[in-house]
Design a protein around this motif. Structure first.
Motif, PDB file in Angstrom:
ATOM      1  N   LYS A   1       0.860  -1.191   0.000  1.00 31.55           N
ATOM      2  CA  LYS A   1       0.000   0.000   0.000  1.00 31.55           C
ATOM      3  C   LYS A   1       0.891   1.234   0.000  1.00 31.55           C
ATOM      4  N   VAL A   2       0.278   2.387  -0.319  1.00 25.17           N
ATOM      5  CA  VAL A   2       0.981   3.655  -0.117  1.00 25.17           C
ATOM      6  C   VAL A   2       0.590   4.138   1.278  1.00 25.17           C
ATOM      7  N   ILE A   3       1.573   4.157   2.160  1.00 22.96           N
ATOM      8  CA  ILE A   3       1.331   4.595   3.547  1.00 22.96           C
ATOM      9  C   ILE A   3       2.223   5.804   3.817  1.00 22.96           C
TER      10      ILE A   3
ATOM     11  N   THR B   1       4.818   0.792   0.525  1.00 24.98           N
ATOM     12  CA  THR B   1       5.253  -0.023   1.663  1.00 24.98           C
ATOM     13  C   THR B   1       5.149  -1.506   1.307  1.00 24.98           C
ATOM     14  N   CYS B   2       6.288  -2.197   1.377  1.00 25.18           N
ATOM     15  CA  CYS B   2       6.315  -3.619   1.008  1.00 25.18           C
ATOM     16  C   CYS B   2       5.449  -4.423   1.986  1.00 25.18           C
ATOM     17  N   PRO B   3       4.621  -5.320   1.462  1.00 27.86           N
ATOM     18  CA  PRO B   3       3.742  -6.077   2.365  1.00 27.86           C
ATOM     19  C   PRO B   3       4.484  -7.085   3.237  1.00 27.86           C
ATOM     20  N   TRP B   4       5.714  -7.434   2.840  1.00 30.93           N
ATOM     21  CA  TRP B   4       6.404  -8.477   3.607  1.00 30.93           C
ATOM     22  C   TRP B   4       7.037  -7.947   4.895  1.00 30.93           C
ATOM     23  N   HIS B   5       7.891  -6.954   4.795  1.00 29.93           N
ATOM     24  CA  HIS B   5       8.589  -6.494   6.005  1.00 29.93           C
ATOM     25  C   HIS B   5       8.534  -4.985   6.191  1.00 29.93           C
ATOM     26  N   GLY B   6       7.685  -4.306   5.405  1.00 29.28           N
ATOM     27  CA  GLY B   6       7.478  -2.874   5.620  1.00 29.28           C
ATOM     28  C   GLY B   6       8.559  -1.962   5.064  1.00 29.28           C
ATOM     29  N   TYR B   7       9.442  -2.449   4.193  1.00 34.83           N
ATOM     30  CA  TYR B   7      10.423  -1.559   3.562  1.00 34.83           C
ATOM     31  C   TYR B   7       9.667  -0.535   2.725  1.00 34.83           C
ATOM     32  N   GLN B   8      10.168   0.708   2.696  1.00 35.67           N
ATOM     33  CA  GLN B   8       9.409   1.780   2.028  1.00 35.67           C
ATOM     34  C   GLN B   8      10.203   2.452   0.913  1.00 35.67           C
TER      35      GLN B   8
END
Lengths: 355, 79
Positions: free
Chosen positions: A294-296, A301-308
């Protein structure tokens, strides 16, 4: 994504995850212990520890291997993926306990070195049924050790992501060896069909989930590359040289992406704040599918580990340094066009405005 | 049996070199090959220790390569 390395980058989610995991471990060991004592009152403490840690580690390995395909099939399982490394390290520690107790109980009491005894007490390496199953367990444990020992982000960066990923794919080799370790152990030492049946069921589940996830991914990629281009005016054709029709604007939900496979390029096309930007679909961390993120707070934002990553330039927001390739996007009417020629990682490209 | 003994000895030798190397690497080398590892805590060093024991040939190569690069850069600056 740490700028300076911490031992563990704690978050409330990780604490909750670890609490649940440790409760499961404690619950399993307790229940297994009670059942074993009820069924085999003469059992020694060492044998009980060997059995409890061995079965639990093997069960946890099945859970670990199932999480990846489960998340691809049902995204609501994604929270299980975020902290899978703690699950892996705990599983390794249980397997190590199983291995050490085995080594001490069966190979450390004679004159020979315990490892020499492990590999030399049964030398029927040419026989299928009598193959020394403990040697298989030892090699699987070495692979699990390498994975647990290199699970910190330091290793991901310094071994490089492709090497790190290849090393961690060794889990499938370890799994195959452990299936043989359990099956041969049962054939050579046990009479009960329960363990064989459970191992078969576990194998069937793991393989079945992987096949289903691969099938779903193939379907998704086929859908991502099959599009019908709308009719264009001559003027539009000139400005769209090199561009390929991607989809209609309305097909992409706000702050989400659409996966595109254009001329072999794996692209995530994001819609956010009335704009469209395209970046390479694979996250720099562990090749997570950015198109499923998603765009947060203005970042992909990567769904696996939250890398942006910033959608306009594919760069992680400072001070982080990860970068992905970017692509040109154009909007004509309600249609979106993407040029599949990638720009170097982190190149700024103006987003296409949705009129 | 002799082959098994030889291979097990080789394994112990690998581990021995790994332990010695890892101690040196985590004191000096890690910060040299990775800026983010400068000033890391002892807890982090302890966490990286088993991996350094196992991966010592890879890290040794990387450490030597970085040291050589830095030496070349320093001598170029002097010139």
């Amino acid at each position: 994504m740490s700028v300076l390395y911490d031992p563990i980058h704690w978050t409330p989610h990780k604490r909750m995850y670890d609490r649940l995991m440790l409760s499961f471990v404690a619950g399993y060991l307790l229940l297994f212990g009670v059942l074993q004592l009820a069924l085999h009152p003469q059992i020694t403490a060492e044998t009980l520890i060997i059995r409890a840690t061995g079965t639990l580690a093997f069960l946890m390995l099945h859970i670990i291997l199932s999480i990846g395909p489960l998340c691809r099939l049902y995204p609501k399982f994604l929270p299980l993926l975020y902290n899978r490394r703690h699950l892996g390290v705990t599983m390794f520690l249980l397997a190590l306990t199983h291995g050490i107790f085995n080594l001490v109980q069966f190979h450390a009491l004679g004159n020979a070195d315990p490892l020499v005894s492990l590999f030399g007490s049964n030398t029927q390496y040419g026989s299928l049924a009598r193959f020394p199953f403990q040697a298989l367990g030892f090699f699987a444990l070495i692979i699990l050790f390498l994975m647990a020992a290199t699970s910190h982000d330091f290793w991901l960066k310094n071994l490089t992501p492709p090497v790190w990923k290849a090393l961690h794919m060794g889990v499938y080799g370890a799994y195959a060896m452990l299936v043989l370790h359990v099956m041969l152990g049962v054939i050579q030492l046990e009479k009960s069909p329960v363990l064989t049946g459970l191992t078969g069921l576990g194998m069937f589940t793991v393989i079945g989930l992987h096949v289903m996830a691969a099938w779903k991914q193939a379907q998704k990629e086929a859908g991502a590359s099959a599009r019908k281009q709308p009719p264009l005016e001559t003027q539009q054709e000139d400005t769209l040289r090199g561009f390929v029709y991607a989809c209609e604007v309305a097909e992409i939900p706000d702050n989400r992406a659409k996966l595109l496979i254009l001329e072999g390029e794996n692209i995530a096309l994001f819609k956010y704040d009335g704009k469209l930007s395209a970046v390479h679909n694979l996250c720099k961390h562990q090749n997570g599918p950015l198109s499923e993120g998603k765009v947060i707070d203005g970042c992909i934002t990567c769904p696996w580990h939250g890398y942006q990553y910033l959608p306009e330039n594919g760069q992680s927001p400072p001070p982080f340094e990860e970068k992905v390739c970017t692509y040109d996007v154009q909007v004509h009417g309600s249609s979106v066009f993407v040029n599949p020629k990638p720009y170097p990682e982190g190149t700024s490209r103006p987003p296409a405005l949705i009129v | 049996m002799k082959t098994i003994e030889f291979l097990v000895d080789l394994f112990y030798l690998y581990l021995f070199f790994g332990v010695v190397f890892a101690a040196m690497f985590l004191c000096r080398g890690a910060a040299l090959i990775d800026e983010a590892a400068r000033g890391i805590s002892w807890k982090t060093r302890a966490l990286l220790f088993p991996g350094s024991v196992a991966m010592w040939p890879v890290l040794w190569r990387k450490w030597r390569k970085t040291a050589r690069k830095m030496k070349t850069a320093t001598s170029n600056e002097t010139l």
